[in-house]
Design a protein around this motif. Structure first.
Motif, PDB file in Angstrom:
ATOM      1  N   PHE A  14     -15.925  24.786  26.542  1.00 18.04           N
ATOM      2  CA  PHE A  14     -15.722  26.230  26.619  1.00 18.04           C
ATOM      3  C   PHE A  14     -14.281  26.552  26.994  1.00 18.04           C
ATOM      4  O   PHE A  14     -13.636  27.394  26.369  1.00 18.04           O
ATOM      5  N   LEU A  15     -13.761  25.858  28.009  1.00 19.30           N
ATOM      6  CA  LEU A  15     -12.381  26.100  28.436  1.00 19.30           C
ATOM      7  C   LEU A  15     -11.382  25.654  27.375  1.00 19.30           C
ATOM      8  O   LEU A  15     -10.378  26.317  27.144  1.00 19.30           O
ATOM      9  N   ARG A  16     -11.674  24.538  26.700  1.00 20.81           N
ATOM     10  CA  ARG A  16     -10.753  24.036  25.672  1.00 20.81           C
ATOM     11  C   ARG A  16     -10.646  25.021  24.508  1.00 20.81           C
ATOM     12  O   ARG A  16      -9.590  25.157  23.893  1.00 20.81           O
ATOM     13  N   SER A  17     -11.733  25.736  24.234  1.00 20.95           N
ATOM     14  CA  SER A  17     -11.687  26.714  23.132  1.00 20.95           C
ATOM     15  C   SER A  17     -10.683  27.821  23.420  1.00 20.95           C
ATOM     16  O   SER A  17     -10.094  28.376  22.490  1.00 20.95           O
ATOM     17  N   PHE A  18     -10.473  28.143  24.697  1.00 22.48           N
ATOM     18  CA  PHE A  18      -9.478  29.149  25.051  1.00 22.48           C
ATOM     19  C   PHE A  18      -8.077  28.554  25.038  1.00 22.48           C
ATOM     20  O   PHE A  18      -7.118  29.225  24.643  1.00 22.48           O
ATOM     21  N   VAL A  19      -7.941  27.294  25.466  1.00 22.71           N
ATOM     22  CA  VAL A  19      -6.627  26.651  25.503  1.00 22.71           C
ATOM     23  C   VAL A  19      -6.056  26.502  24.105  1.00 22.71           C
ATOM     24  O   VAL A  19      -4.848  26.655  23.883  1.00 22.71           O
ATOM     25  N   ASP A  20      -6.916  26.213  23.130  1.00 21.02           N
ATOM     26  CA  ASP A  20      -6.452  25.931  21.766  1.00 21.02           C
ATOM     27  C   ASP A  20      -6.197  27.180  20.932  1.00 21.02           C
ATOM     28  O   ASP A  20      -5.852  27.078  19.753  1.00 21.02           O
ATOM     29  N   LEU A  21      -6.347  28.363  21.509  1.00 18.83           N
ATOM     30  CA  LEU A  21      -6.149  29.586  20.742  1.00 18.83           C
ATOM     31  C   LEU A  21      -4.694  29.770  20.353  1.00 18.83           C
ATOM     32  O   LEU A  21      -3.780  29.480  21.132  1.00 18.83           O
ATOM     33  N   SER A  22      -4.462  30.255  19.144  1.00 13.82           N
ATOM     34  CA  SER A  22      -3.111  30.583  18.706  1.00 13.82           C
ATOM     35  C   SER A  22      -2.692  31.926  19.301  1.00 13.82           C
ATOM     36  O   SER A  22      -3.503  32.653  19.871  1.00 13.82           O
ATOM     37  N   VAL A  23      -1.415  32.256  19.150  1.00 11.38           N
ATOM     38  CA  VAL A  23      -0.911  33.527  19.665  1.00 11.38           C
ATOM     39  C   VAL A  23      -1.633  34.700  19.001  1.00 11.38           C
ATOM     40  O   VAL A  23      -2.019  35.675  19.661  1.00 11.38           O
ATOM     41  N   ALA A  24      -1.830  34.604  17.668  1.00 13.19           N
ATOM     42  CA  ALA A  24      -2.512  35.685  16.947  1.00 13.19           C
ATOM     43  C   ALA A  24      -3.950  35.836  17.433  1.00 13.19           C
ATOM     44  O   ALA A  24      -4.444  36.957  17.608  1.00 13.19           O
ATOM     45  N   GLU A  25      -4.633  34.713  17.667  1.00 15.63           N
ATOM     46  CA  GLU A  25      -6.010  34.779  18.141  1.00 15.63           C
ATOM     47  C   GLU A  25      -6.077  35.375  19.543  1.00 15.63           C
ATOM     48  O   GLU A  25      -6.977  36.161  19.853  1.00 15.63           O
ATOM     49  N   ARG A  26      -5.129  35.014  20.393  1.00 16.97           N
ATOM     50  CA  ARG A  26      -5.114  35.569  21.751  1.00 16.97           C
ATOM     51  C   ARG A  26      -4.858  37.073  21.724  1.00 16.97           C
ATOM     52  O   ARG A  26      -5.456  37.833  22.491  1.00 16.97           O
ATOM     53  N   LEU A  27      -3.972  37.503  20.845  1.00 16.01           N
ATOM     54  CA  LEU A  27      -3.698  38.934  20.708  1.00 16.01           C
ATOM     55  C   LEU A  27      -4.935  39.669  20.213  1.00 16.01           C
ATOM     56  O   LEU A  27      -5.278  40.753  20.724  1.00 16.01           O
ATOM     57  N   LEU A  28      -5.619  39.084  19.236  1.00 14.25           N
ATOM     58  CA  LEU A  28      -6.830  39.707  18.700  1.00 14.25           C
ATOM     59  C   LEU A  28      -7.918  39.808  19.775  1.00 14.25           C
ATOM     60  O   LEU A  28      -8.604  40.836  19.888  1.00 14.25           O
ATOM     61  N   ILE A  29      -8.057  38.767  20.572  1.00 14.91           N
ATOM     62  CA  ILE A  29      -9.051  38.787  21.656  1.00 14.91           C
ATOM     63  C   ILE A  29      -8.705  39.853  22.686  1.00 14.91           C
ATOM     64  O   ILE A  29      -9.583  40.554  23.197  1.00 14.91           O
ATOM     65  N   SER A  30      -7.415  39.997  22.994  1.00 15.80           N
ATOM     66  CA  SER A  30      -7.003  41.013  23.968  1.00 15.80           C
ATOM     67  C   SER A  30      -7.331  42.416  23.478  1.00 15.80           C
ATOM     68  O   SER A  30      -7.823  43.254  24.245  1.00 15.80           O
ATOM     69  N   VAL A  31      -7.068  42.669  22.198  1.00 17.03           N
ATOM     70  CA  VAL A  31      -7.388  43.984  21.627  1.00 17.03           C
ATOM     71  C   VAL A  31      -8.898  44.219  21.650  1.00 17.03           C
ATOM     72  O   VAL A  31      -9.380  45.306  22.019  1.00 17.03           O
ATOM     73  N   ALA A  32      -9.654  43.192  21.264  1.00 17.26           N
ATOM     74  CA  ALA A  32     -11.117  43.314  21.283  1.00 17.26           C
ATOM     75  C   ALA A  32     -11.627  43.536  22.705  1.00 17.26           C
ATOM     76  O   ALA A  32     -12.575  44.303  22.924  1.00 17.26           O
ATOM     77  N   ALA A  33     -10.988  42.880  23.679  1.00 17.38           N
ATOM     78  CA  ALA A  33     -11.399  43.032  25.075  1.00 17.38           C
ATOM     79  C   ALA A  33     -11.174  44.461  25.562  1.00 17.38           C
ATOM     80  O   ALA A  33     -11.983  45.007  26.314  1.00 17.38           O
ATOM     81  N   ILE A  34     -10.069  45.060  25.122  1.00 11.68           N
ATOM     82  CA  ILE A  34      -9.795  46.442  25.515  1.00 11.68           C
ATOM     83  C   ILE A  34     -10.871  47.374  24.971  1.00 11.68           C
ATOM     84  O   ILE A  34     -11.415  48.225  25.693  1.00 11.68           O
ATOM     85  N   PHE A  35     -11.213  47.198  23.698  1.00 11.79           N
ATOM     86  CA  PHE A  35     -12.241  48.059  23.095  1.00 11.79           C
ATOM     87  C   PHE A  35     -13.608  47.833  23.754  1.00 11.79           C
ATOM     88  O   PHE A  35     -14.353  48.785  23.991  1.00 11.79           O
ATOM     89  N   LEU A  36     -13.927  46.571  24.060  1.00 10.91           N
ATOM     90  CA  LEU A  36     -15.202  46.275  24.706  1.00 10.91           C
ATOM     91  C   LEU A  36     -15.256  46.898  26.098  1.00 10.91           C
ATOM     92  O   LEU A  36     -16.288  47.462  26.502  1.00 10.91           O
ATOM     93  N   SER A  37     -14.155  46.823  26.833  1.00  8.41           N
ATOM     94  CA  SER A  37     -14.125  47.416  28.169  1.00  8.41           C
ATOM     95  C   SER A  37     -14.264  48.937  28.096  1.00  8.41           C
ATOM     96  O   SER A  37     -14.887  49.558  28.964  1.00  8.41           O
ATOM     97  N   ILE A  38     -13.693  49.544  27.055  1.00  9.69           N
ATOM     98  CA  ILE A  38     -13.826  50.990  26.885  1.00  9.69           C
ATOM     99  C   ILE A  38     -15.277  51.365  26.599  1.00  9.69           C
ATOM    100  O   ILE A  38     -15.796  52.361  27.129  1.00  9.69           O
ATOM    101  N   VAL A  39     -15.959  50.570  25.773  1.00  8.08           N
ATOM    102  CA  VAL A  39     -17.363  50.836  25.472  1.00  8.08           C
ATOM    103  C   VAL A  39     -18.218  50.720  26.729  1.00  8.08           C
ATOM    104  O   VAL A  39     -19.067  51.577  27.019  1.00  8.08           O
ATOM    105  N   VAL A  40     -17.998  49.646  27.498  1.00  7.15           N
ATOM    106  CA  VAL A  40     -18.764  49.467  28.747  1.00  7.15           C
ATOM    107  C   VAL A  40     -18.457  50.607  29.710  1.00  7.15           C
ATOM    108  O   VAL A  40     -19.360  51.169  30.346  1.00  7.15           O
ATOM    109  N   GLY A  41     -17.172  50.961  29.822  1.00 11.64           N
ATOM    110  CA  GLY A  41     -16.788  52.060  30.694  1.00 11.64           C
ATOM    111  C   GLY A  41     -17.383  53.385  30.262  1.00 11.64           C
ATOM    112  O   GLY A  41     -17.701  54.238  31.093  1.00 11.64           O
ATOM    113  N   PHE A  42     -17.539  53.566  28.949  1.00 13.06           N
ATOM    114  CA  PHE A  42     -18.157  54.781  28.408  1.00 13.06           C
ATOM    115  C   PHE A  42     -19.543  54.989  29.007  1.00 13.06           C
ATOM    116  O   PHE A  42     -19.894  56.080  29.464  1.00 13.06           O
ATOM    117  N   PHE A  43     -20.338  53.921  29.020  1.00  9.49           N
ATOM    118  CA  PHE A  43     -21.702  54.036  29.540  1.00  9.49           C
ATOM    119  C   PHE A  43     -21.713  54.147  31.060  1.00  9.49           C
ATOM    120  O   PHE A  43     -22.613  54.775  31.634  1.00  9.49           O
TER     121      PHE A  43
END
Length: 430
Positions: A14-43
C-alpha cells in the motif's frame, strides 16, 4: 505465511503504491482529494445546518423540501471566492465581477499568510529531506522574530531615514533572524548527531523554551514603554517591508513574496544540484550508505538543522518586518502550519509555494465566512482541516514509504545500491 506477515506485506505494498506515483499522478490525486473533501464537507454543512436553530432556512433541498440553516453552496463560494476578493459574480448576469481589482484587502491577507508559510514550509522541508523531523520551526521563528525586532530597533539610530537606510535595516534584520533561528536549530541538530537525542522531542521542548524565554525577556527588559501587551517597540516605519500596490492593512508586501519565491528556487537548486544537497538527501534516505560513501552524516545533520532553523528565523523576521512591525507575545502558529505545508508539498521546495497558497487561501476564506455568513467558526475550522487532511494524506503515506525504504521496490534500507537510486540524476549535477 502468517496473518501478521500478510498484513505487513499488504501495508508495504500500500505504501509503495504511493511512493511510485509520478508527478502527474500525484497532482491528479491532490485535485481529486480536494473535490472529495468538498463533497464530504458539503454533507457536514448540511448535517450541521439541520441540527442548528434558525428562524429562516438558508437553503432548502430540492424535492424533499427540507430546510437547512447553512447554505453549503454559499459557504464554499465565500471560502474560495472571498479569499480572492470576490473576482467571480455568482448569480449575476456576468461571470466576473467588473469592480474586482487584484490589489484588494482580502487577497492581500491571503498572500500575507502565503508568504509567511513559504518560509516555514521550506524550513520543515529541508529537515525532512535530511531524514529529520523538525517540529521546532515555531521556536526558531519566535527567536528569529525577536532578534530581528531588537536588532533593527537598536541599529535604527545609526542608519539614516529613507529608502537606503531602510533597506539596510531590513537586510540586517533578516540576517539577525536567520542567525538566531539557525543557532536555535543547530542545538537539536548537534544533540541528534553527537548525543543521539531524538530531534522530535528536543525540538518540541525548545519550542516551549523559546516561547517562554522570549516572553520573559520582553516582559522584563525589552517591553515598549506604555505598552498594554507584552511587545517590543515598533521598528521604524522606513525599516518595515511596505506594500507597493496592496492596502497597508493587508499586512502584505509584494517584495516579501518575491523574496520567498527566490528562496524556493534557491533552495531547490541547493538541494537538487549541489554537493551539499546530495549529501543531505543521501543521509536522509540511506544514512549507512552515505557514511560508506564518505559523507559525514553527523556534520550533515547539524548543517541541515541549522539551515532549517535559519529559514524559520527568516520567517520570523518577515513576520515582524512585514506583518506586525514589532515582536508581540501572541505569535501565530506559523511554524506548526509549516509542517502541514511541507507535507502537502511532498517536501519538495518547488511544491511549497502552491501548498502555502492553498493554506493561505483556506485561512483567508475562513475569515470571509466569519464576516459574510452565520456559520460558526468551529465548523469553518472543520472544513479547512478536512481539505488539508484529504490533500495531505497521500503525501503523508508517500513520506512514510520513502522513510521505510519502499522507493520503487529497490534494495533494503542501508545498502549502497539504494543510495545510488536515491541520488539518481543528482550525483552528476553535484
Amino acid at each position: 505465511m502468517s496473518r501478521t506477515d500478510a498484513i505487513a506485506r499488504s501495508v508495504r505494498e500500500f505504501l509503495r503504491s504511493f511512493v511510485d506515483l509520478s508527478v502527474a499522478e500525484r497532482l491528479l490525486i491532490s485535485v481529486a482529494a480536494i473535490f472529495l473533501s468538498i463533497v464530504v464537507g458539503f454533507f457536514i454543512i448540511l448535517a450541521s445546518g439541520r441540527v442548528a436553530a434558525c428562524e429562516t432556512a438558508a437553503w432548502t433541498m430540492p424535492v424533499t423540501g427540507l430546510g437547512f440553516c447553512y447554505d453549503p453552496f454559499q459557504v464554499y463560494a465565500v471560502l474560495f471566492n472571498g479569499a480572492l476578493g470576490y473576482p467571480f459574480a455568482f448569480g449575476e448576469p456576468g461571470l466576473f465581477n467588473p469592480d474586482w481589482t487584484p490589489f484588494n484587502l482580502s487577497l492581500g491577507l491571503t498572500l500575507s499568510e502565503t508568504t509567511l508559510l513559504v518560509f516555514t514550509g521550506l524550513s520543515v522541508a529541508v529537515a525532512f529531506r535530511a531524514g529529520l523531523f523538525n517540529i521546532g520551526t515555531q521556536g526558531q521563528l519566535v527567536v528569529g522574530g525577536l532578534a530581528t525586532a531588537l536588532v533593527v530597533v537598536a541599529a535604527a539610530p545609526v542608519f539614516p531615514t529613507g529608502r537606503l537606510g531602510g533597506t539596510a535595516l531590513i537586510v540586517i534584520g533578516v540576517l539577525a533572524g536567520a542567525i538566531a533561528g539557525g543557532v536555535w536549530g543547530a542545538i537539536p541538530g548537534a544533540l541528534k548527531a553527537y548525543a543521539d537525542a531524538n530531534e522530535v522531542i528536543t525540538t518540541i521542548m525548545l519550542n516551549f523554551i523559546a516561547a517562554n524565554i522570549a516572553y520573559v525577556l520582553v516582559l522584563e527588559v525589552f517591553r515598549a514603554e506604555g505598552s498594554s501587551v507584552v511587545a517590543t517597540q515598533y521598528v521604524p516605519e522606513h525599516a518595515q517591508i511596505q506594500p507597493w500596490f496592496f492596502p497597508g492593512s493587508s499586512d502584505f508586501a509584494e517584495a516579501a513574496l518575491l523574496a520567498g519565491v527566490l528562496f524556493v528556487v534557491g533552495l531547490y537548486v541547493l538541494i537538487e544540484h549541489t554537493t551539499f544537497g546530495y549529501d543531505l538527501r543521501t543521509s536522509g534516505i540511506q544514512p549507512a550508505a552515505a557514511e560508506y560513501g564518505g559523507v559525514d552524516a553527523k556534520l550533515t545533520t547539524v548543517r541541515a538543522m541549522t539551515l532549517s532553523g535559519a529559514l524559520g528565523g527568516v520567517g520570523g523576521a518577515v513576520w515582524v518586518l512585514m506583518s506586525e512591525g514589532r515582536w508581540i507575545a501572541s505569535v501565530p502558529d506559523l511554524g506548526f502550519d509549516g509542517i502541514t505545508v511541507s507535507i502537502l508539498a511532498g517536501n519538495n521546495p518547488l511544491g511549497v509555494f502552491p501548498a502555502a497558497f492553498l493554506f493561505g487561501l483556506l485561512k483567508g476564506g475562513a475569515l470571509e465566512i466569519g464576516f459574510q455568513t452565520d456559520v460558526p467558526t468551529e465548523l469553518v475550522a472543520v472544513l479547512r482541516g478536512l481539505i488539508i487532511l484529504f490533500v495531505a494524506m497521500p503525501e503523508f503515506f508517500r513520506m512514510i514509504g520513502r522513510f521505510a525504504g519502499l522507493d520503487g521496490g529497490g534494495p533494503a534500507r542501508g545498502t549502497t545500491d539504494d543510495a545510488a537510486a536515491a541520488s539518481e540524476g543528482g550525483e552528476t549535477d553535484a
